[in-house]
Scaffold this motif. Structure first.
Motif, PDB file in Angstrom:
ATOM      1  N   ALA A 232       0.847  -1.205   0.000  1.00 13.75           N
ATOM      2  CA  ALA A 232       0.000   0.000   0.000  1.00 13.75           C
ATOM      3  C   ALA A 232       0.880   1.252   0.000  1.00 13.75           C
ATOM      4  O   ALA A 232       0.575   2.245  -0.675  1.00 13.75           O
ATOM      5  N   THR A 264      -6.582  -7.974   1.135  1.00 11.31           N
ATOM      6  CA  THR A 264      -7.529  -6.906   0.797  1.00 11.31           C
ATOM      7  C   THR A 264      -7.687  -5.955   1.982  1.00 11.31           C
ATOM      8  O   THR A 264      -7.598  -4.729   1.834  1.00 11.31           O
ATOM      9  N   ARG A 265      -7.864  -6.533   3.166  1.00 10.19           N
ATOM     10  CA  ARG A 265      -8.064  -5.705   4.360  1.00 10.19           C
ATOM     11  C   ARG A 265      -6.796  -4.906   4.680  1.00 10.19           C
ATOM     12  O   ARG A 265      -6.844  -3.699   4.901  1.00 10.19           O
ATOM     13  N   PHE A 268      -6.174  -1.928   2.156  1.00 10.96           N
ATOM     14  CA  PHE A 268      -7.038  -0.753   2.331  1.00 10.96           C
ATOM     15  C   PHE A 268      -6.765  -0.055   3.664  1.00 10.96           C
ATOM     16  O   PHE A 268      -6.782   1.174   3.738  1.00 10.96           O
ATOM     17  N   GLU A 269      -6.517  -0.839   4.716  1.00 10.73           N
ATOM     18  CA  GLU A 269      -6.226  -0.233   6.023  1.00 10.73           C
ATOM     19  C   GLU A 269      -5.047   0.717   5.919  1.00 10.73           C
ATOM     20  O   GLU A 269      -5.105   1.859   6.350  1.00 10.73           O
ATOM     21  N   LEU A 272      -5.578   3.825   3.503  1.00 12.68           N
ATOM     22  CA  LEU A 272      -6.461   4.869   4.027  1.00 12.68           C
ATOM     23  C   LEU A 272      -5.942   5.515   5.303  1.00 12.68           C
ATOM     24  O   LEU A 272      -6.573   6.425   5.838  1.00 12.68           O
ATOM     25  N   THR A 276      -9.318   9.082   3.359  1.00 13.78           N
ATOM     26  CA  THR A 276     -10.181   8.397   2.394  1.00 13.78           C
ATOM     27  C   THR A 276      -9.983   8.937   0.975  1.00 13.78           C
ATOM     28  O   THR A 276     -10.366   8.284   0.006  1.00 13.78           O
ATOM     29  N   LEU A 279      -8.695   6.844  -1.934  1.00 14.93           N
ATOM     30  CA  LEU A 279      -9.524   5.965  -2.776  1.00 14.93           C
ATOM     31  C   LEU A 279      -9.634   6.506  -4.201  1.00 14.93           C
ATOM     32  O   LEU A 279      -9.862   5.743  -5.144  1.00 14.93           O
ATOM     33  N   LEU A 285      -9.281  -3.216  -7.772  1.00 10.62           N
ATOM     34  CA  LEU A 285      -8.397  -4.108  -7.021  1.00 10.62           C
ATOM     35  C   LEU A 285      -8.356  -5.418  -7.795  1.00 10.62           C
ATOM     36  O   LEU A 285      -9.393  -6.014  -8.085  1.00 10.62           O
ATOM     37  N   MET A 338     -13.958  -4.915   0.982  1.00 10.70           N
ATOM     38  CA  MET A 338     -13.716  -3.603   0.365  1.00 10.70           C
ATOM     39  C   MET A 338     -14.747  -2.590   0.867  1.00 10.70           C
ATOM     40  O   MET A 338     -14.433  -1.416   1.094  1.00 10.70           O
ATOM     41  N   PHE A 341     -14.172  -0.336   3.902  1.00 11.51           N
ATOM     42  CA  PHE A 341     -13.313   0.845   3.757  1.00 11.51           C
ATOM     43  C   PHE A 341     -13.869   1.849   2.756  1.00 11.51           C
ATOM     44  O   PHE A 341     -13.477   3.005   2.748  1.00 11.51           O
ATOM     45  N   ASP A 342     -14.734   1.354   1.897  1.00 12.64           N
ATOM     46  CA  ASP A 342     -15.191   2.145   0.754  1.00 12.64           C
ATOM     47  C   ASP A 342     -16.700   1.908   0.621  1.00 12.64           C
ATOM     48  O   ASP A 342     -17.143   1.128  -0.217  1.00 12.64           O
TER      49      ASP A 342
END
Ligand code: AHR
Length: 554
Positions: A232, A264-265, A268-269, A272, A276, A279, A285, A338, A341-342
Motif C-alpha cells: 500500500a 484486501t483488508r 485498504f487499512e 487509508l 479516504t 480511494l 483491485l 472492500m 473501507f469504501d
C-alpha cells in the motif's frame, strides 16, 4: 478413480443414448409438465450493466504466448498483419475482444518498457523472467527476450482487434519515475515531449491514450514479496503523481490471491491511513484465482495437487468446477471487505487472471511453458465463470482470462502456420452477446448433481447461468454440468413474452472433447431455431453443455 479406458467406454455408451435423444433436444415442447428443471428470467429485476471488459484477455511474455502466438514477424510465411498473426486478429474481432492485459504477469515486474521501444535492431536481449522454468525443449526466444515485440507492437495488436490496452507496470524492480515515463511515452501529445518524439519515430505520432494501468502484479509473490501494508505504501508512492494529459487513468492495485482476505483488508487499512481521499487513486483491485487443486483435499502442494488437462474421470470434472465455483464467494467476500473501507464501492474488482491450471504434459507444441489443451471441461468452467461475472455486474469491472493463446486457459492454440480455436474460444464467442447488456436476476431450479468423492456423496448445482437484455434482445446462457444427464427445462420470462428464439450449444458425448491442429473443428457450437408457446419454452440442455438462448421479446 475410474480407469481411463473404462470411463471412455462409459462415455461412449452415454454418447449413444444422447445421440438418440438429439432430435428432440431443442424442440420447444407444449408438455412443460415433463420438465424437471425451471429457469425464470425476471425482467423487472435488473442487476446492472455488464461491463464489456469482463470479457478481457491476458498476454504475457511467457512461453509461446507472444512469440509464435501473437507475433510471427513481418517477414514470416505465416499470414500476418505487420507481424501479428492474422488468424488471431480475425478471431478476436469476431468475439469483440474488449481489452488485453500485457506484458505480464510475473514478467511485468522484471520488465523495462524502454527495452521494447525504439529501433528494432537496437533493442537489447534480456533474460526472460521465466527462463529458469523453461525446459530444454523450449526455443531460445522463450528464455531470452529479444524485445522484438514491445509497446508499439502491442498497441498495434490492440488496434487491429479493436480492444483497449491494459499495461502492467513494474513496481518491484523499476523506480516510480519509470512508471510515469511509460505513461508519458504512451500518452503525451504528438511533438510535446522527447518520449512522444521517440514514439513518433516508431511510426506513432499520435498518443496511444492508454487508460488502464496495473501497478505491479501479484505483489505478495513474484511482484516483490510485499506485505499488504508495504505494498500500500508503494502503491501510494507510485501513484501520487502521474501525467494525465486530460484523460482519466484507471489504476489497478495488485490484489489478493484467491481467498486472501487479509491482503484486501491490509491494503485498504494502510492505504487509508493517509485519508479516504486515497480511494480516488484506485480504479480497481485485482483478484487472481486459478483452479488447480484437484486432489480432493489430499494436498495443498502446488505441484502434487494439479491434475491432467486431457485425462480425467468424472470426479475430476466436478472437482475442477467446484474449484471454479469458488469465484462466486471470492468476488462476494473481497467485495464485502472492500465495503468496510469504501462504503460507496467506488473501487471495483478486476479479476485479471483466472482459469484452470493443470500439470505439464498436454502442450499442443512441445516445449511451450504452461501450455495446456483446453477441453469441453474448460469450456464449461469458463462459461460458469463468465456467468458469475455477469451476475455481479456492479462488482466486477474487468476480467482477463489467463491466457489468450498457447498457455493456460487459452482461447487459441497456434504454432507456425497451424492455428485452432479451443472450446474456451467458442465460449467467448457465444458469450460476447452479453457485453454491455443489462444483467437480469434469473432463478435456476434443477436437481443437484450427486457424485462419488472418495466414498462420500458430493453435490454440485444442477443448472446455472446468466441473462442480459439489450432492447428487446434477451441473452440467456446456461451451463449443465452433469456429465451424463440432460435437463429438460421450462424457460419463462417474467414480465415479457418470447416472440422468437434460437439456441447455440457447445457439447459433446465425450467430456474430453477438444480441438487440435489436426482436428480443429471437433468441438464447435451448433445452432438451432426454437419455437416458443404462450408459457415460454421447454428446452433440453444436454449433459456437459454450454448453451446460449437468444430470445426476442415481443
Ligand atoms: O499466468 C501465469 C502466471 O500466473 C502469471 O505470470 C502470474 O501473475 C501468475 O502467478
Amino acid at each position: 478413480m475410474l480407469p481411463r479406458r473404462k470411463f471412455l467406454r462409459k462415455s461412449l455408451l452415454a454418447a449413444g443414448a444422447a445421440a438418440c435423444a438429439a432430435p428432440m433436444r431443442f424442440a420447444a415442447s407444449a408438455q412443460a409438465g415433463s420438465a424437471d428443471s425451471r429457469i425464470e428470467v425476471l425482467l423487472d429485476e435488473p442487476l446492472g450493466t455488464i461491463s464489456p471488459n469482463i470479457y478481457g484477455h491476458f498476454a504475457e511474455h511467457l512461453g509461446g504466448v507472444i512469440y509464435d502466438g501473437v507475433w510471427v514477424g513481418e517477414n514470416s510465411p505465416v499470414a500476418n498483419i505487420q507481424g501479428i498473426r492474422k488468424s488471431l486478429v480475425d478471431e478476436m474481432r469476431k468475439i469483440k475482444a474488449p481489452v488485453v492485459r500485457y506484458p505480464g504477469g510475473c514478467f511485468a515486474d522484471s520488465y523495462n518498457w524502454r527495452d521494447g521501444v525504439g529501433p528494432v535492431d537496437k533493442r537489447p536481449r534480456r533474460t526472460n523472467f521465466w527462463s529458469d522454468t523453461e525446459t530444454k525443449a523450449a526455443p531460445e526466444n522463450h528464455k531470452f527476450e529479444s524485445n522484438r515485440f514491445g509497446t508499439n507492437e502491442f498497441i498495434r495488436f490492440c488496434r487491429l482487434i479493436g480492444g483497449q490496452p491494459y499495461l502492467a507496470a513494474n513496481l518491484r524492480s523499476l523506480p516510480a519515475e519509470e512508471f510515469y515515463r511509460w505513461v508519458e511515452y504512451c500518452n503525451s501529445p504528438a511533438g510535446s515531449t522527447s518520449l512522444a518524439e521517440l514514439r513518433a519515430a516508431s511510426g506513432s505520432p499520435q498518443p496511444f491514450a492508454v487508460r488502464f494501468w496495473g501497478v505491479g502484479n501479484e505483489s505478495w509473490g513474484c511482484g516483490g514479496s510485499f506485505t499488504p501494508q508495504e505494498y500500500a505504501v508503494e502503491f501510494r508512492r507510485f501513484t501520487t503523481w502521474l501525467p494525465h494529459y486530460g484523460m482519466d487513468l484507471s489504476l489497478v492495485a495488485s490484489g489478493p490471491s484467491s481467498g486472501e482476505l487479509s491482503w484486501t483488508r491490509g491494503f485498504f487499512e494502510e492505504l487509508l491511513r493517509k485519508g479516504t481521499g486515497q480511494l480516488d487513486s484506485v480504479y480497481g483491485l485485482s483478484l487472481h484465482h486459478y483452479a488447480w487443486n484437484l486432489s480432493r483435499g489430499g494436498t495443498t502442494d502446488w505441484e502434487k495437487g494439479k491434475g491432467s488437462a486431457l485425462e480425467f474421470a468424472p470426479v475430476d470434472w466436478y472437482e475442477l468446477l467446484r474449484e471454479g465455483q469458488r469465484m462466486k464467494d471470492l468476488v462476494e467476500g473481497h467485495w464485502y471487505v472492500m465495503g468496510e473501507f469504501d462504503e460507496q464501492h467506488r473501487v471495483k474488482l478486476v479479476v485479471d487472471e483466472w482459469g484452470p491450471w493443470y500439470r505439464a504434459g498436454s502442450e499442443a507444441t512441445p516445449g511451450n511453458l504452461l501450455e495446456q489443451i483446453p477441453t469441453l471441461r474448460d469450456a464449461v468452467f469458463s462459461a460458469m465463470t463468465l456467468d458469475i461475472f455477469n451476475r455481479h455486474p456492479e462488482k466486477v469491472a474487468m476480467a482477463n482470462c489467463a491466457q489468450l493463446i498457447n498457455c493456460l486457459n487459452s482461447l487459441y492454440l497456434a504454432h507456425e502456420d497451424k492455428f485452432c480455436v479451443t472450446p474456451v474460444g467458442h465460449v467467448f464467442a457465444l458469450y460476447a452477446a452479453h457485453q454491455g447488456g443489462e444483467s437480469l436476476r434469473t432463478i435456476f431450479s434443477a436437481p443437484a448433481v450427486h457424485y462419488d468423492r472418495d466414498g462420500k456423496t458430493a453435490m454440485f448445482w444442477g443448472l446455472q447461468g446468466s441473462a442480459s437484455l439489450k432492447g428487446k434482445e434477451l441473452q440467456l446462457t446456461v451451463v449443465n454440468p452433469h456429465v451424463s444427464e440432460a435437463r429438460a427445462t421450462s424457460v419463462a420470462v417474467r414480465g415479457g413474452r418470447i416472440s422468437a428464439a434460437s439456441a447455440a450449444i457447445l457439447t459433446s458425448s465425450d467430456i474430453h472433447a477438444h480441438n487440435t491442429f489436426a482436428e480443429p473443428h471437433s468441438l464447435e457450437p451448433q445452432t438451432r431455431a426454437l419455437t416458443a408457446d404462450k408459457s415460454g419454452l421447454t428446452v433440453v440442455f444436454p449433459p456437459a453443455s454450454v448453451t446460449r438462448l437468444s430470445l426476442e421479446l415481443g
